[in-house]
Design a protein around this motif. Structure first.
Motif, PDB file in Angstrom:
ATOM      1  N   ILE A 724     -29.885 -25.718  -1.646  1.00 43.55           N
ATOM      2  CA  ILE A 724     -30.600 -26.559  -0.682  1.00 43.55           C
ATOM      3  C   ILE A 724     -30.185 -28.005  -0.925  1.00 43.55           C
ATOM      4  O   ILE A 724     -30.315 -28.517  -2.039  1.00 43.55           O
ATOM      5  CB  ILE A 724     -32.119 -26.401  -0.832  1.00 43.55           C
ATOM      6  N   GLY A 725     -29.650 -28.653   0.100  1.00 44.75           N
ATOM      7  CA  GLY A 725     -29.177 -30.022  -0.032  1.00 44.75           C
ATOM      8  C   GLY A 725     -30.292 -31.035   0.136  1.00 44.75           C
ATOM      9  O   GLY A 725     -31.247 -30.830   0.887  1.00 44.75           O
ATOM     10  N   MET A 726     -30.186 -32.148  -0.580  1.00 44.52           N
ATOM     11  CA  MET A 726     -31.144 -33.249  -0.472  1.00 44.52           C
ATOM     12  C   MET A 726     -30.444 -34.523  -0.936  1.00 44.52           C
ATOM     13  O   MET A 726     -29.347 -34.467  -1.494  1.00 44.52           O
ATOM     14  CB  MET A 726     -32.398 -32.965  -1.301  1.00 44.52           C
ATOM     15  N   LYS A 727     -31.055 -35.660  -0.702  1.00 43.45           N
ATOM     16  CA  LYS A 727     -30.410 -36.926  -1.037  1.00 43.45           C
ATOM     17  C   LYS A 727     -30.279 -37.085  -2.553  1.00 43.45           C
ATOM     18  O   LYS A 727     -30.985 -36.429  -3.332  1.00 43.45           O
ATOM     19  CB  LYS A 727     -31.199 -38.094  -0.456  1.00 43.45           C
ATOM     20  N   LYS A 728     -29.379 -37.975  -2.956  1.00 47.78           N
ATOM     21  CA  LYS A 728     -29.191 -38.266  -4.371  1.00 47.78           C
ATOM     22  C   LYS A 728     -30.479 -38.798  -4.978  1.00 47.78           C
ATOM     23  O   LYS A 728     -31.130 -39.685  -4.422  1.00 47.78           O
ATOM     24  CB  LYS A 728     -28.085 -39.299  -4.548  1.00 47.78           C
ATOM     25  N   GLY A 729     -30.819 -38.261  -6.148  1.00 47.16           N
ATOM     26  CA  GLY A 729     -32.004 -38.718  -6.835  1.00 47.16           C
ATOM     27  C   GLY A 729     -33.293 -38.341  -6.159  1.00 47.16           C
ATOM     28  O   GLY A 729     -34.318 -39.003  -6.355  1.00 47.16           O
TER      29      GLY A 729
END
Length: 900
Positions: A724-729
């Motif tokens: 599952i992709g999400m923003k950095k940090g």
């Protein structure tokens, strides 16, 4: 008049053509490279020229004054002062005389109200107001103010008024000096206070946090408020799970400000950095806003630059107009609304209030119009549970309409919102949301995201996650090193690899002599050799066994000769009859031949049973003849095209591979246009043409469950995973990871996969049992035995024909008749198909005496008797006694007498 008008227009065009680009001056410390780059990037953005002057050392007042005069002489329209301290006072004084607009970027403790400048940094008044309201909201009864030496603590001075010994409310003050703050921090710890307000420059934040952690001031019971707006521009990951609560301010709106993302890209291009918007320092953003204010002012005030001389005390005609416009008009910058009071101070500021808690980084409120609005109740750290970071929130989730991960739901009714979609990842995010207690809304995005090698910019899902236009991306989103450089991924929820999808070739029926393939050639050769050797052994054993030598004429008690049944023909016939499970009339009499025959029968029983048991599988199984088995064979094949999706991790696998064959295959795919837009097109090409499609194994598994004529060839070319992709940090990563691990442990993810791969949307179609008719043996399976039978019969007919011709020839010689006559007589008898007795042919006439005739007849009788005896011996069957009977001889004599 027309000529004059044309001349006037021409002059105006020339004036516009040769008009000089406005210049903005900047004064910065010699080592402040980031600020200089920000001014250059901003000047390019708003079509200015930038003249930057370096101050060789901090506090060099005379040098700074000289640099201001140099900028004035260059004809700048305004100056941005990036220094701070006492030199700003002299810069302001010179600019006031020259009437050059001056913008400063940091708070100055020496500031007085008679200064004529604009300060973009939030004023101490704004900080005092928001701090007082925030401490009241946090319900702090006592706290410590920690400030850096050299500051007058003016931004937190109103907090001292909160100290009230009668109500047991106390405020203590600690000053940080030098580079080692640990002694001061230890003293603050011993005071028993657990709440701290920290006022230090942004470049000191990390050092303060590190030393506070070293003295154990970063535990669950400790809370901090940092006055600087740069708290969340530094990496706080190491403190996130320590339990400490940190509160800070942010001037920018990262999620909704596209101009911020554009400026970040320009700044990164100028500096070579790869910063995200949340990591941009406040000073850098204020430089952009200062240039934007000059741009807005020049668009409203028709001003031309002028070269000014400090020694002559000249002033710029348009300077006061531009200065007044900037001070009185509202401009929307990266740090939101730029509004100033009558003294050029920014008091009406908009802040986001953020907290770093055990649950992660989250916005808890907003400061706007001098009012603090709390969007989440402020509770103590002990009451903050991990799930509160996502509890009751709504997130935007990116999906892709790729089966079986997400489909548009088939329904006769009009569906809206999330109800429009179904699929594996739709169910997966629903289960995660149930665990973590959040809501979500879907947005379809077909492009997963790649990094442009030229512009170094992302697109697709990765770009939306980076720009916070979406919170999560859940689909067949492959975790790659390139994507991990731009976004974060959860723990994998599915493992896979690249495989080859190809059309199942038509089943090939068994060959005509497939029944011969039951045994290997070696076995067949050895069986022939064994039978030949056994025939020789039987002849030898039969000849040395005295019981096998029998009287050919039992009625003669003392025969002159004995006969033996184990001739070469009889031995071979016995062996072949045993192999064919038919037996023969040859029966061993002596013990030794019987033992050998018994062992041979056992051997043939095992061989025949093995042959029959395997023969069924060989005749019924129709094998596939694959044109290739490995990717190397596919590459070498000349008539099969191959390809993959034009975007995605599969293409990237071939493009970045170090294997020369994979690289050549990618170049060939790209050059010949074999790449396709999506998987459905690739599957269609595989079904309807000679085409191999490189596809992720999970998708191949899904396709082959529904397209029974397709299959995967060979093993996997690589190993990778979906996440599952999400923003950095992202503060939600560890929660999503925990939920996925829980679903894996309970087997829920495998259950969802079984449902969507093998049950729904036509799943399991190719797992059905074959019909009974498919198991029957047709003529194509049994053609070989028919051919053997026909060939055997033909060989027998040929042999019998030759035997007949040989007999006809002998009789024609014996009886002195023609060959044709004897052949016709023989054929006449044969084609009648009745009677089992054939008379012996007699010559029609013979000359000589009666004695000669009788002698010739006697010779015929003796020859006939010998023939009958030999025939009777060869016809010995199951009982040995039949061979000693004289009935056959009597019948023979009677028939001859009857014939005579």
């Amino acid at each position: 008049m027309k000529a004059v008008a044309k001349l006037f227009v021409f002059v105006l065009c020339l004036e516009c053509l040769f008009a000089e680009t406005p210049i903005i001056g900047g004064i910065f410390d010699y080592d402040d490279m980031d600020s200089k780059a920000a001014l250059l990037a901003s000047a390019k953005r708003f079509e200015f020229a930038a003249s930057i002057k370096d101050v060789s050392r901090r506090g060099a007042i005379l040098e700074t004054s000289e640099l201001v005069c140099q900028l004035a002489q260059e004809g700048v329209i305004g100056i941005i002062d990036g220094t701070s301290g006492r030199s700003t006072e002299h810069v302001q004084a010179i600019c006031d005389v020259l009437e050059l607009p001056l913008i400063v970027l940091q708070h100055n403790d020496l500031y007085t109200r008679n200064w004529s400048l604009i300060n973009l940094y939030p004023s101490p008044t704004a900080f005092n107001m928001v701090l007082e309201k925030l401490i009241a909201a946090k319900n702090w009864h006592n706290f410590t103010i920690i400030y850096e030496k050299g500051h007058s603590m003016i931004k937190a001075q109103d907090l001292l008024k909160l100290s009230n010994p009668i109500e047991k409310e106390a405020v203590s003050v600690r000053e940080l000096s030098g580079d080692d703050y640990r002694e001061v921090l230890i003293n603050a710890k011993h005071s028993g206070y657990v709440n701290f307000v920290v006022d230090c420059p942004s470049n000191k934040i990390e050092e303060v946090l590190l030393q506070a952690q070293q003295v154990d001031l970063m535990a669950d019971e400790h809370s901090y408020i940092f006055i600087t707006p740069d708290l969340f521009s530094v990496d706080l990951a190491r403190y996130r799970y320590g339990g400490v609560n940190m509160t800070g301010f942010r001037l920018t709106n990262i999620q909704k400000d596209e101009e911020l993302w554009d400026f970040t890209a320009r700044y990164n291009e100028e500096t070579g950095y790869s910063l995200d918007p949340e990591n941009m320092k406040t000073k850098i953003l204020l430089i952009h806003d200062a240039v934007k204010m000059f741009s807005k002012a020049l668009s409203k005030v028709a001003a031309t630059a002028a070269s000014l001389n400090c020694e002559l005390y000249e002033s710029w005609t348009y300077g006061s107009s531009i200065f007044n416009f900037m001070k009185t008009n509202k401009v929307q910058g990266l740090t939101r609304s730029l509004l100033f009071d009558g003294f050029g101070q920014r008091t009406n500021v908009v802040f986001d209030i953020l907290e770093l808690t055990p649950a992660g980084n989250q916005t808890i409120g907003t400061w706007s119009n001098n009012e603090l609005v709390i969007s989440r109740p402020i509770v103590s750290n002990a009451e903050i549970a991990e799930e509160t970071i996502m509890k009751n929130k709504t997130f935007k989730v990116l999906i892709s309409k790729t089966g079986p991960y997400a489909f548009v739901k088939e329904s006769s009714q009009k569906l809206e919102g999330n109800d429009r979609y179904e699929g594996f990842t739709i169910d997966l995010i629903e289960k995660i949301a149930d665990i973590l207690g959040f809501s979500y809304e879907f947005e379809v995005e077909t492009d997963y995201g790649t990094l442009d090698p030229v512009t170094k910019k992302w697109d697709g899902m990765v770009l939306k996650l980076r720009e916070e236009k979406a919170d999560f991306a859940i689909c067949d989103f492959t975790i790659t090193a390139e994507r991990q450089s731009g976004i974060d991924f959860s723990t994998p929820f599915m493992s896979l690899g690249v495989g080859i999808l190809y059309k199942e070739p038509s089943k090939q029926p068994p060959e005509m002599f497939q029944f011969m393939a039951v045994f290997s050639d070696e076995v067949w050769y050895n069986m022939v050799l064994v039978q030949s050797a056994l025939g020789v052994v039987m002849i030898f054993v039969g000849r040395i066994s005295h019981k096998e030598w029998q009287n050919p004429v039992p009625c003669v008690e003392q025969p002159e000769e004995l006969s033996n049944q184990f001739s070469l023909a009889n031995s071979v016939w016995l062996i072949i009859g045993s192999v064919m499970q038919q037996g023969s009339e040859i029966a061993p009499i002596a013990l030794a031949p019987r033992v050998i025959t018994s062992v041979w029968w056992f051997f043939t029983m095992v061989i025949v049973a093995s042959y029959v048991g395997t023969l069924v599988a060989f005749l019924t199984i129709e094998k596939n003849v694959m044109p290739f088995q490995t990717i190397e064979e596919l590459y070498a094949h000349k008539s099969i095209s191959y390809g993959c999706k034009s975007k995605g991790s599969t293409k990237q696998f071939f493009q970045d591979s170090s294997n020369p064959i994979y690289q050549k295959m990618y170049e060939k795919m790209r050059r010949k246009g074999w790449l396709v837009q999506d998987n459905d097109i690739g599957v269609d090409l595989v079904e309807n043409s000679t085409y191999a499609f490189f596809m992720e194994s999970t998708s191949i598994e899904y396709v082959t469950e529904r397209h029974c004529d397709l299959l995967q060839i060979g093993g996997l070319l690589d190993s990778k995973s979906y996440g599952i992709g999400m923003k950095k940090g992202s503060p939600y990563k560890f929660l999503i990871d925990g939920a996925l691990i829980k679903l894996k442990e309970t087997g829920e993810i495998q259950k969802l996969k079984d449902i969507w791969w093998k049950e729904k949307r036509g799943g399991g179609k190719c797992g059905e049992q074959r019909k009974d008719d498919d198991q029957q043996l047709g003529m194509k399976h049994m053609m070989g035995p028919y051919v053997v039978l026909g060939v055997g019969c033909c060989i027998g007919i040929v042999i019998s024909t030759l035997d007949m011709l040989w007999g006809v020839f002998k009789r024609s010689v014996k009886y002195k008749t023609t060959f044709k006559y004897e052949l016709i007589e023989e054929l006449k008898f044969a084609i009648k198909f009745n009677g089992d007795i054939k008379p012996v042919k007699r010559p029609p006439k013979m000359s000589g005496s009666v004695e000669a005739l009788a002698e010739e007849e006697a010779k015929d009788e003796v020859r006939s008797l010998r023939s009958i005896r030999s025939s009777d011996t060869n016809k010995t069957h199951h009982s040995h006694r039949s061979r000693h009977s004289s009935s056959s001889l009597s019948v023979a004599f009677a028939r001859r007498r009857d014939y005579s």
